[in-house]
Design a protein around this motif. Structure first.
Motif, PDB file in Angstrom:
ATOM      1  N   THR A   6       0.832  -1.194   0.000  1.00 40.92           N
ATOM      2  CA  THR A   6       0.000   0.000   0.000  1.00 40.92           C
ATOM      3  C   THR A   6       0.868   1.245   0.000  1.00 40.92           C
ATOM      4  OG1 THR A   6      -0.092   0.219   2.402  1.00 40.92           O
ATOM      5  CG2 THR A   6      -1.706  -1.266   1.363  1.00 40.92           C
ATOM      6  N   ILE A   7       0.207   2.386  -0.147  1.00 47.81           N
ATOM      7  CA  ILE A   7       0.934   3.654  -0.135  1.00 47.81           C
ATOM      8  C   ILE A   7       1.587   3.880   1.240  1.00 47.81           C
ATOM      9  CG2 ILE A   7      -1.064   5.045   0.581  1.00 47.81           C
ATOM     10  CD1 ILE A   7      -0.070   7.207  -1.381  1.00 47.81           C
ATOM     11  N   ARG A   8       0.996   3.335   2.296  1.00 52.71           N
ATOM     12  CA  ARG A   8       1.602   3.450   3.626  1.00 52.71           C
ATOM     13  C   ARG A   8       2.904   2.652   3.703  1.00 52.71           C
ATOM     14  NH1 ARG A   8      -1.620   5.852   7.284  1.00 52.71           N
ATOM     15  NH2 ARG A   8      -3.840   6.098   6.723  1.00 52.71           N
ATOM     16  N   ASP A   9       2.917   1.492   3.040  1.00 52.34           N
ATOM     17  CA  ASP A   9       4.136   0.691   3.012  1.00 52.34           C
ATOM     18  C   ASP A   9       5.256   1.440   2.291  1.00 52.34           C
ATOM     19  OD1 ASP A   9       2.827  -1.460   4.285  1.00 52.34           O
ATOM     20  OD2 ASP A   9       2.066  -2.200   2.357  1.00 52.34           O
ATOM     21  N   VAL A  10       4.911   2.099   1.210  1.00 48.16           N
ATOM     22  CA  VAL A  10       5.896   2.880   0.465  1.00 48.16           C
ATOM     23  C   VAL A  10       6.430   4.017   1.333  1.00 48.16           C
ATOM     24  CG1 VAL A  10       6.280   4.371  -1.549  1.00 48.16           C
ATOM     25  CG2 VAL A  10       4.890   2.301  -1.770  1.00 48.16           C
ATOM     26  N   ALA A  11       5.524   4.714   2.014  1.00 43.05           N
ATOM     27  CA  ALA A  11       5.930   5.827   2.869  1.00 43.05           C
ATOM     28  C   ALA A  11       6.877   5.351   3.975  1.00 43.05           C
ATOM     29  CB  ALA A  11       4.693   6.487   3.472  1.00 43.05           C
ATOM     30  N   ARG A  12       6.553   4.189   4.573  1.00 45.56           N
ATOM     31  CA  ARG A  12       7.389   3.661   5.656  1.00 45.56           C
ATOM     32  C   ARG A  12       8.782   3.295   5.129  1.00 45.56           C
ATOM     33  NH1 ARG A  12       4.422  -0.308   6.722  1.00 45.56           N
ATOM     34  NH2 ARG A  12       3.000   0.846   8.071  1.00 45.56           N
ATOM     35  N   ASN A  51      -3.548   2.323  -7.056  1.00 42.52           N
ATOM     36  CA  ASN A  51      -4.952   2.000  -7.308  1.00 42.52           C
ATOM     37  C   ASN A  51      -5.574   3.146  -8.108  1.00 42.52           C
ATOM     38  OD1 ASN A  51      -7.770   1.639  -7.142  1.00 42.52           O
ATOM     39  ND2 ASN A  51      -7.553   0.468  -5.239  1.00 42.52           N
ATOM     40  N   ALA A  52      -5.714   2.949  -9.408  1.00 38.07           N
ATOM     41  CA  ALA A  52      -6.216   4.024 -10.270  1.00 38.07           C
ATOM     42  C   ALA A  52      -7.645   4.414  -9.920  1.00 38.07           C
ATOM     43  CB  ALA A  52      -6.136   3.600 -11.740  1.00 38.07           C
ATOM     44  N   SER A  53      -8.448   3.433  -9.527  1.00 36.55           N
ATOM     45  CA  SER A  53      -9.841   3.734  -9.186  1.00 36.55           C
ATOM     46  C   SER A  53      -9.917   4.640  -7.966  1.00 36.55           C
ATOM     47  CB  SER A  53     -10.610   2.435  -8.921  1.00 36.55           C
ATOM     48  OG  SER A  53     -10.653   1.641 -10.090  1.00 36.55           O
ATOM     49  N   ALA A  54      -9.092   4.344  -6.952  1.00 37.44           N
ATOM     50  CA  ALA A  54      -9.088   5.184  -5.763  1.00 37.44           C
ATOM     51  C   ALA A  54      -8.579   6.581  -6.098  1.00 37.44           C
ATOM     52  CB  ALA A  54      -8.211   4.545  -4.693  1.00 37.44           C
ATOM     53  N   SER A  55      -7.557   6.640  -6.941  1.00 35.42           N
ATOM     54  CA  SER A  55      -7.033   7.948  -7.356  1.00 35.42           C
ATOM     55  C   SER A  55      -8.092   8.755  -8.081  1.00 35.42           C
ATOM     56  CB  SER A  55      -5.804   7.748  -8.251  1.00 35.42           C
ATOM     57  OG  SER A  55      -5.331   8.976  -8.742  1.00 35.42           O
TER      58      SER A  55
END
Length: 344
Positions: A6-12, A51-55
């Motif tokens: 997830t984007i949180r994993d990338v941030a971490r 996630n393109a849909s979420a974006s």
């Protein structure tokens, strides 16, 4: 860690906030080069896929640009859409290409689908004069640019080549060679290109002080702009009891391929017994056994410019018109007395 990063994993992994990762994905120009490099490395290491849909839910728009052409298989649209895709890719968007097959109902359905997807914009070759569906998209905040059609709408921009000028040059070339009985194999009169190319053909006669019909212009309207239509139109000409023509002008190069096939079947030689002119200058035109004289449309410029115009966000509709170029090859020559095709 979840199976899908997830984007949180990338941030971490990058040692930054979620907001900074979001900026790197959506507005990389506001992120420092060092931070952007760490985020990109984290994305690669983790195998993160956004996630393109979420974006789309967050931003309110899709990174997709819809493109509707009348016929995907037509080489003109293949070349034009390739240029469009290059410009669309520059904006980090994706192109979704669809064909209306010249059917207004299919076109309207495709435009509704693109509106439902809230696409970034639409590039459209309309099937007829009714632009109400396109104007509905514009009213909803989705820009639309017409291509291969010279528009006049105050709401919808357009990019095209001057079909009147192109057909004028093609038929003018035949008239200057000495031809008078010229058959014009045209498409459906409801289509802009068919009407404009017919107007150009007539103009060539008139500019030389000739009445088109009295001098010998014969117009055959066909249901499609393809090789089968060109073949059917040629067969009709050869069956006719009218005085035979000495030249055939086709509304596009695909139709000329069908003309060549039927003339060959009837042992009618090009250009000795029949001159042939096409329109578009697709790649194949120069590779035929008798290279085809044709009108070159700037397909790449039309496609790229249409896509570029889509991203300019002009307040007023713009209408750009390019001038086509007559390309003279081996399929045209002066009519020779006694060499008129007799085969019916």
């Amino acid at each position: 860690m979840s199976a899908r990063p997830t984007i949180r994993d990338v941030a971490r992994a990058a040692g930054v906030s979620v907001g900074t990762v979001s900026n790197a994905l959506n507005r990389p120009d506001v992120v420092s080069a060092d931070t952007l490099g760490r985020i990109e490395q984290a994305i690669e290491d983790l195998g993160f896929v956004r996630n393109a849909s979420a974006s789309q839910l967050r931003t309110g728009s899709s990174p997709t640009v819809g493109v509707v052409v009348t016929e995907i298989s037509n080489p003109f649209f293949v070349e034009a859409s390739t240029a469009m895709e290059r410009r669309i890719r520059d904006e980090k968007c994706l192109m979704m290409l669809a064909s209306s097959h010249g059917n207004a109902a299919t076109e309207a359905r495709l435009l509704r689908h693109f509106q439902e997807q809230n696409v970034r914009g639409v590039l459209l070759t309309p099937s007829d004069d009714d632009l109400s569906a396109a104007e509905t998209l514009v009213a909803a905040g989705i820009p639309v640019v017409l291509f291969d059609v010279h528009g006049t709408s105050e709401k919808v921009s357009s990019v095209a080549a001057d079909d009147v000028s192109g057909a004028d040059a093609a038929v003018g070339h035949l008239l200057d060679l000495g031809h008078r009985r010229i058959a014009f194999l045209d498409g459906p009169i409801e289509v802009h290109q068919a009407r404009d190319r017919l107007a150009g053909a007539r103009l060539a006669y008139e500019r030389r002080g000739l009445s088109p019909e009295e001098a010998g212009l014969r117009v055959v309207h066909l249901p499609q702009f393809d090789a089968e239509a060109g073949a059917a139109g040629t067969a009709r000409l050869l069956r006719s009891e009218d005085e035979p023509c000495t030249a055939i002008f086709c509304a596009n190069d695909l139709m000329a391929l069908g003309v060549y096939r039927v003339l060959r079947q009837h042992d009618i030689s090009v250009p000795e017994q029949m001159s042939v002119v096409g329109y578009d200058d697709i790649t194949l035109a120069a590779q035929l056994s008798v290279p085809l004289t044709t009108v070159r449309q700037p397909m790449v410029r039309i496609g790229f410019t249409a896509a570029d115009l889509l991203f300019r966000h002009e307040e007023r509709a713009a209408h750009l018109l390019f001038k086509p170029e007559l390309i003279i090859r081996d399929s045209t020559a002066a009519p020779v007395a006694g060499r008129t095709p007799k085969d019916r």
